[in-house]
Design an enzyme around this catalytic site. Structure first.
Site, mmCIF file in Angstrom:
data_model
loop_
_atom_site.group_PDB
_atom_site.id
_atom_site.type_symbol
_atom_site.label_atom_id
_atom_site.label_comp_id
_atom_site.label_asym_id
_atom_site.label_seq_id
_atom_site.Cartn_x
_atom_site.Cartn_y
_atom_site.Cartn_z
ATOM 1 N N GLU A 126 41.018 32.805 48.917
ATOM 2 C CA GLU A 126 40.534 33.875 48.033
ATOM 3 C C GLU A 126 39.043 33.657 47.713
ATOM 4 O O GLU A 126 38.611 33.726 46.555
ATOM 5 C CB GLU A 126 41.362 33.996 46.756
ATOM 6 C CG GLU A 126 41.231 35.344 46.072
ATOM 7 C CD GLU A 126 42.028 35.432 44.761
ATOM 8 O OE1 GLU A 126 41.535 34.955 43.745
ATOM 9 O OE2 GLU A 126 43.137 35.986 44.793
ATOM 10 N N GLU A 158 35.199 32.111 35.157
ATOM 11 C CA GLU A 158 35.668 32.228 36.546
ATOM 12 C C GLU A 158 34.580 32.651 37.526
ATOM 13 O O GLU A 158 34.572 32.217 38.683
ATOM 14 C CB GLU A 158 36.847 33.211 36.625
ATOM 15 C CG GLU A 158 38.139 32.710 35.972
ATOM 16 C CD GLU A 158 38.186 32.927 34.463
ATOM 17 O OE1 GLU A 158 37.218 33.491 33.892
ATOM 18 O OE2 GLU A 158 39.190 32.528 33.842
ATOM 19 N N ARG A 203 39.624 34.937 28.645
ATOM 20 C CA ARG A 203 38.828 34.335 27.559
ATOM 21 C C ARG A 203 37.888 35.347 26.920
ATOM 22 O O ARG A 203 37.687 35.344 25.716
ATOM 23 C CB ARG A 203 37.997 33.176 28.125
ATOM 24 C CG ARG A 203 38.689 31.844 28.026
ATOM 25 C CD ARG A 203 37.810 30.731 28.575
ATOM 26 N NE ARG A 203 38.284 29.430 28.144
ATOM 27 C CZ ARG A 203 39.385 28.825 28.560
ATOM 28 N NH1 ARG A 203 40.189 29.425 29.432
ATOM 29 N NH2 ARG A 203 39.722 27.628 28.113
ATOM 30 N N HIS A 205 45.058 38.010 28.889
ATOM 31 C CA HIS A 205 44.854 36.584 28.594
ATOM 32 C C HIS A 205 43.419 36.112 28.797
ATOM 33 O O HIS A 205 43.118 34.945 28.598
ATOM 34 C CB HIS A 205 45.760 35.729 29.486
ATOM 35 C CG HIS A 205 45.287 35.701 30.926
ATOM 36 N ND1 HIS A 205 45.587 36.701 31.815
ATOM 37 C CD2 HIS A 205 44.530 34.814 31.600
ATOM 38 C CE1 HIS A 205 45.043 36.414 32.984
ATOM 39 N NE2 HIS A 205 44.382 35.276 32.890
ATOM 40 N N ASP A 213 39.510 30.740 41.324
ATOM 41 C CA ASP A 213 38.359 30.563 40.432
ATOM 42 C C ASP A 213 38.670 29.841 39.129
ATOM 43 O O ASP A 213 37.970 30.004 38.137
ATOM 44 C CB ASP A 213 37.778 31.945 40.100
ATOM 45 C CG ASP A 213 38.833 32.901 39.573
ATOM 46 O OD1 ASP A 213 39.865 32.413 39.083
ATOM 47 O OD2 ASP A 213 38.634 34.129 39.654
ATOM 48 N N HIS A 227 51.052 35.442 27.244
ATOM 49 C CA HIS A 227 50.516 34.207 27.847
ATOM 50 C C HIS A 227 50.577 33.080 26.829
ATOM 51 O O HIS A 227 50.435 33.302 25.629
ATOM 52 C CB HIS A 227 49.064 34.497 28.248
ATOM 53 C CG HIS A 227 48.457 33.481 29.158
ATOM 54 N ND1 HIS A 227 48.066 32.237 28.718
ATOM 55 C CD2 HIS A 227 48.135 33.522 30.475
ATOM 56 C CE1 HIS A 227 47.533 31.564 29.728
ATOM 57 N NE2 HIS A 227 47.567 32.321 30.815
#
Ligand code: UD1
Ligand code: UDP
Length: 373
Positions: free
Chosen positions: A121, A135, A210, A208, A99, A241
């Site tokens: 996936e 995503e 957003r 990590h 994604d 990250h």
């Protein structure tokens, strides 16, 4: 029989980890497949760590990563650069994973080139367009553009069916379990190198996403401070990250905090070994939510929703959100109560059995006999 030309396109650390088993299987059957690898390098160092470990040598490297890149430039770079790749290579099928923006933009570009897409996936959903952002919509669009759906679980299959997709769905398991088994079986690592104190319980943290940037990540860091203050027998290790939005918050909140170890992102081998030796895992990562249950580690997810409900149903994963008090309360409960800990610390494997890549490649083999479009 003509060989099938399979172009695999990916760009970030988790895509590389989860595509590596498929690429290895394709390469083992070079009598049937021409396997071509294109990395967008949406990630650079974090991607290269994985390429090196699995000995993957890209045929094409678009090298697009820019410092603190935004979604618009990332999307347009991938969309345009992939146009030439599809035209020059003319693959029979393109494989994308998951994604990310690489996945979505490479799929749109493939669709414009009338190249059939296989989505590894496929079918994960929260049904909330902003969680995770971007995503959820990336995967919805990628599924709408695809012809082959390699769905990891029954839930993912149902999600695809409910969205009106009737053809091309294959339940395969998640290739992350193939990668995990391969790594656990073949690579040991001495964790003393990381500077952890072997006398303390280790809590592993990764964050990590957003939607956790800003206030939520500050709250997560505050929870870490409270936990190490309340519990002198624990240490927290956080491979931070490389996203600058993550780095700036985490280093300003937690640098030089006693028993909090901030380190660079780890290569997959040490990271898997660190998961194995941790007592509790706090994370907002998708991949870690899938791996940790099979290692028997309790996971508190630093999000309010997840597209991976299977391990919650099995009892090894709980949603803890990004509220300081809630994270502290849930972690403290696991530290204080053996009963609560043991309830969660059981090895379950709702995401796969290590044979996902083989199933995916078997589906592709069938396409040698029938035209793709
Ligand atoms: C991306 C994916 C996210 C996935 C995550 C896995 C999108 C929109 N986001 O998020 O779905 O969960 O990867 O980790 O596709 N950077 C480096 N070196 C690296 C990697 C990143 O310096 O090896 C820095 C760069 O400044 C870069 C920034 O991080 O611009 C953001 O990278 P990006 O891929 O846009 O977002 P991620 O937060 O990594
Ligand atoms: N991982 C790693 N090193 C680290 C942190 C994570 O190799 O320092 C691995 C982890 O085992 C998992 C994958 O990276 O397989 C998850 O990547 P990430 O959390 O960046 O992305 P997500 O899965 O959330 O998209």
């Amino acid at each position: 029989m003509q060989k099938l030309k399979v172009l695999s396109v990916f760009g970030t650390r988790p895509e590389a980890i989860k595509m590596a088993p498929v690429i290895m299987k394709l390469q083992q059957q070079s009598d049937l497949f021409i396997s071509i690898i294109c990395v967008t390098a949406q990630h650079r160092e974090m991607l290269d760590q994985v390429l090196e470990l699995f000995n993957i040598k890209p045929d094409i490297d678009l090298d697009i990563m820019k410092h603190n890149q935004d979604l618009w430039s990332l999307t347009s770079d991938v969309l345009l650069k992939m146009k030439d790749i599809y035209q020059n290579i003319n693959p029979d099928i393109v494989l994308v994973h998951g994604d990310t923006t690489t996945t979505f933009a490479a799929s749109l570009s493939a669709f414009y080139s009338k190249t059939p897409i296989g989505h590894v996936e496929a079918g994960l959903r929260t049904f909330n367009r902003y969680y995770p952002f971007p995503e959820e919509i990336n995967r919805v669009i990628t599924d709408a553009l695809s012809s082959f759906y390699f769905a990891p679980t029954d839930r993912a299959v149902e999600n695809l069916q409910k969205s009106g997709i009737t053809n091309g769905i294959h339940k395969t398991g998640n290739t992350v379990i193939d990668a995990l088994i391969h790594t656990v079986d073949n690579h040991a690592y001495n964790l003393a190198q990381l500077g952890l104190n072997p006398g303390l319980k280790t809590i592993l943290l990764t964050s990590h996403r957003r939607e956790n940037f800003g206030e939520p990540l500050h709250n997560i860091c505050k929870a870490v401070k409270v936990l190490v203050e309340q519990n002198k027998d624990i240490q927290v290790v956080y491979p931070v990250h490389k996203n600058p939005n993550v780095q700036s918050t985490v280093y300003s909140e937690l640098n030089n905090t006693d028993r909090v170890l901030l380190i660079d992102p780890l290569n997959y081998v040490p990271f898997v070994n660190l998961m194995k030796s941790s007592y509790i895992i706090l994370t907002d990562s998708g991949g870690v939510q899938e791996e940790a249950p099979s290692l028997g580690k309790p996971v508190l997810v630093l999000r309010d929703t997840t597209e991976r409900p299977e391990a919650i149903e099995s009892g090894t994963v709980k949603l803890a959100g990004s509220n300081t008090d809630k994270i502290v309360k849930n972690t403290q409960l696991l530290l204080d109560s053996d009963y609560e800990y043991e309830k969660m610390a059981k090895a379950v494997n709702p995401y796969g059995d290590g044979l996902a890549a083989e199933r995916i490649v078997n589906v592709l083999k069938e396409q040698l006999l029938i035209p793709l479009y």
